[in-house]
Design a protein around this motif. Structure first.
Motif, mmCIF file in Angstrom:
data_model
loop_
_atom_site.group_PDB
_atom_site.id
_atom_site.type_symbol
_atom_site.label_atom_id
_atom_site.label_comp_id
_atom_site.label_asym_id
_atom_site.label_seq_id
_atom_site.Cartn_x
_atom_site.Cartn_y
_atom_site.Cartn_z
ATOM 1 N N PHE A 1 32.843 51.689 30.645
ATOM 2 C CA PHE A 1 32.487 52.416 31.851
ATOM 3 C C PHE A 1 30.971 52.495 31.932
ATOM 4 O O PHE A 1 30.253 52.039 31.033
ATOM 5 C CB PHE A 1 33.106 53.819 31.835
ATOM 6 C CG PHE A 1 33.166 54.482 33.184
ATOM 7 C CD1 PHE A 1 33.855 53.882 34.226
ATOM 8 C CD2 PHE A 1 32.531 55.690 33.424
ATOM 9 C CE1 PHE A 1 33.922 54.475 35.480
ATOM 10 C CE2 PHE A 1 32.591 56.295 34.666
ATOM 11 C CZ PHE A 1 33.288 55.683 35.692
ATOM 12 N N SER B 1 42.267 58.750 31.613
ATOM 13 C CA SER B 1 41.043 58.264 30.968
ATOM 14 C C SER B 1 41.148 56.782 30.623
ATOM 15 O O SER B 1 40.155 56.049 30.694
ATOM 16 C CB SER B 1 40.730 59.080 29.711
ATOM 17 O OG SER B 1 41.724 58.914 28.719
ATOM 18 N N MET C 1 32.371 62.887 26.136
ATOM 19 C CA MET C 1 31.584 61.821 25.521
ATOM 20 C C MET C 1 30.860 62.325 24.281
ATOM 21 O O MET C 1 30.664 61.572 23.320
ATOM 22 C CB MET C 1 30.588 61.249 26.528
ATOM 23 C CG MET C 1 31.226 60.361 27.586
ATOM 24 S SD MET C 1 32.297 59.080 26.869
ATOM 25 C CE MET C 1 31.144 58.243 25.774
ATOM 26 N N THR D 1 23.534 56.750 38.430
ATOM 27 C CA THR D 1 24.330 56.195 37.353
ATOM 28 C C THR D 1 23.418 55.504 36.335
ATOM 29 O O THR D 1 22.196 55.606 36.410
ATOM 30 C CB THR D 1 25.365 55.216 37.923
ATOM 31 O OG1 THR D 1 24.705 54.236 38.742
ATOM 32 C CG2 THR D 1 26.375 55.953 38.804
ATOM 33 N N SER E 1 30.570 63.152 41.932
ATOM 34 C CA SER E 1 30.901 62.228 40.848
ATOM 35 C C SER E 1 31.192 60.862 41.436
ATOM 36 O O SER E 1 31.564 60.739 42.612
ATOM 37 C CB SER E 1 32.140 62.748 40.089
ATOM 38 O OG SER E 1 32.659 61.748 39.227
ATOM 39 N N PHE F 1 27.660 54.648 31.764
ATOM 40 C CA PHE F 1 27.210 55.883 31.124
ATOM 41 C C PHE F 1 25.762 56.162 31.522
ATOM 42 O O PHE F 1 24.924 55.259 31.554
ATOM 43 C CB PHE F 1 27.332 55.777 29.608
ATOM 44 C CG PHE F 1 28.741 55.538 29.150
ATOM 45 C CD1 PHE F 1 29.684 56.554 29.186
ATOM 46 C CD2 PHE F 1 29.136 54.290 28.712
ATOM 47 C CE1 PHE F 1 30.994 56.333 28.787
ATOM 48 C CE2 PHE F 1 30.454 54.051 28.303
ATOM 49 C CZ PHE F 1 31.373 55.076 28.338
ATOM 50 N N SER G 1 27.781 59.133 36.908
ATOM 51 C CA SER G 1 28.908 58.472 36.241
ATOM 52 C C SER G 1 29.226 59.221 34.951
ATOM 53 O O SER G 1 29.187 60.447 34.930
ATOM 54 C CB SER G 1 28.569 56.992 35.996
ATOM 55 O OG SER G 1 27.314 56.858 35.331
ATOM 56 N N GLY G 2 29.544 58.525 33.858
ATOM 57 C CA GLY G 2 29.891 59.180 32.602
ATOM 58 C C GLY G 2 28.652 59.739 31.922
ATOM 59 O O GLY G 2 27.768 58.978 31.510
ATOM 60 N N HIS H 1 33.698 59.441 40.763
ATOM 61 C CA HIS H 1 35.148 59.460 40.942
ATOM 62 C C HIS H 1 35.555 59.843 42.360
ATOM 63 O O HIS H 1 36.746 59.771 42.691
ATOM 64 C CB HIS H 1 35.784 60.395 39.917
ATOM 65 C CG HIS H 1 35.710 59.871 38.519
ATOM 66 N ND1 HIS H 1 36.598 58.946 38.040
ATOM 67 C CD2 HIS H 1 34.826 60.122 37.525
ATOM 68 C CE1 HIS H 1 36.282 58.651 36.786
ATOM 69 N NE2 HIS H 1 35.203 59.348 36.454
#
Length: 330
Positions: free
Chosen positions: A202, A285, A182, A230, A111, A204, A169-170, A113
């Motif tokens: 962010f 979040s 999401m 991403t 991720s 997506f 990413s998201g 993250h």
């Protein structure tokens, strides 16, 4: 080709399994229980758990490629210890098992993250060389787990395992049986269940683009390399406008600053737990929405042929799948 997928019942897994079957692979999925998202698919199901190396070895026996997707995503810390048990210790056991049985290549879905998104010295888009999250209590549990999981994997890579690591990413997109966080946002917009929008945004990415990146990494990713897969940065209000353009449903008129949302976090948490559902908004979040994370996926484009489709296409196809799945009924 004979491949194994961990985390096959999740959002990415549901899409990956379908894509692998379309290209004619023999797909073995490791599951722990019922797998509604895989119903009707011609897959080989085996029982296993990433916390149990014996079951991993049995599942991986005879496989050329293992896609490791199993993870615990959390925006509420790690109160049960499962985030670390799965994302760190589980990743280490997956790598050990793959090396032990002679898997040709492991593709690990990490991720963004895993990267330290909160450093004050960020001046431009983050690439694969950016600082990883340190294993310190000052950082969120999920972020720490993704970085620590990568470090655990690299210890096995150093002993001979061939592996490639991807960082989405998201994630948004179809076959979202959960639905994902999401997906819940898009459904909330459609059903007018969101009282307001939130400032911030962010990056997506379409789940199908992530799947394309994973499969390309299995085929031609360089061993030991990381690739960002991403998409596009959007603010939450901008995403809501995209959804409105597709569904015709007007989003909430009110957009709330993040500092004010933090005041309501305890109430959102209480409401979520009362409904036995993880709250959409927590301190974690909200912090993510403040990062304004931008990512450079140029390396994946050059080496994997990766590309990211438009957000409009992603949201349109996601709503079409929700409709076909009966989730848009009023």
């Amino acid at each position: 080709m004979r491949v194994v997928v961990t985390g096959a019942t999740g959002h990415v897994g549901s899409n990956l399994v379908r894509a692998l079957l379309r290209q004619g692979d023999h797909v073995r999925v490791m599951v722990r229980g019922p797998a509604r998202s895989l119903d009707g698919l011609e897959v080989e199901r085996v029982s296993g758990d990433v916390r149990d190396e014996a079951s991993l070895r049995a599942a991986f026996e005879g496989a050329e490629i293992v896609y490791h997707l199993a993870a615990v995503i959390s925006i509420t810390g790690d109160p049960s210890g499962m985030v670390r048990a799965v994302n760190v210790d589980g990743t280490r056991r997956v790598a050990e098992a793959a090396l032990a049985v002679g898997v040709r290549r492991l593709v690990h879905c990490s991720s963004v993250h895993a990267f330290d998104l909160y450093r004050p010295d960020i001046t431009g888009p983050i690439d694969e060389t950016w600082h990883r999250v340190p294993d310190a209590a000052s950082h969120f549990a999920y972020d720490r787990s993704k970085a620590a999981g990568e470090r655990a994997l690299r210890e096995v890579i150093d002993r001979g395992l061939e592996a490639v690591i991807l960082h989405p990413s998201g994630i948004v997109g179809p076959y979202d049986f959960g639905p994902s966080r999401m997906g819940r946002v898009l459904l909330g917009l459609y059903h007018r269940k969101l009282p307001s929008l939130i400032e911030g945004g962010f990056d997506f990415v379409d789940v199908r683009d992530v799947v394309g990146g994973l499969m390309a990494a299995a085929d031609r990713g360089r061993p030991g390399e990381n690739y960002l897969v991403t998409g596009h940065f959007l603010t939450v209000p901008a995403l809501a406008r995209v959804a409105e353009g597709i569904t015709g449903v007007k989003p909430p008129r009110l957009t709330v600053p993040i500092w004010l949302c933090r005041v309501g976090v305890p109430f959102a948490a209480a409401y979520g737990w009362a409904r036995k559902q993880e709250p959409l908004y927590t301190s974690e979040s909200l912090a993510v929405l403040e990062t304004h994370g931008r990512f450079d996926w140029g390396k994946a484009q050059r080496e994997l042929g990766y590309t990211a489709r438009s957000t409009e296409d992603t949201v349109r196809d996601t709503y079409a799948w929700f409709d076909a799945a009966g989730m848009l009924k009023r």
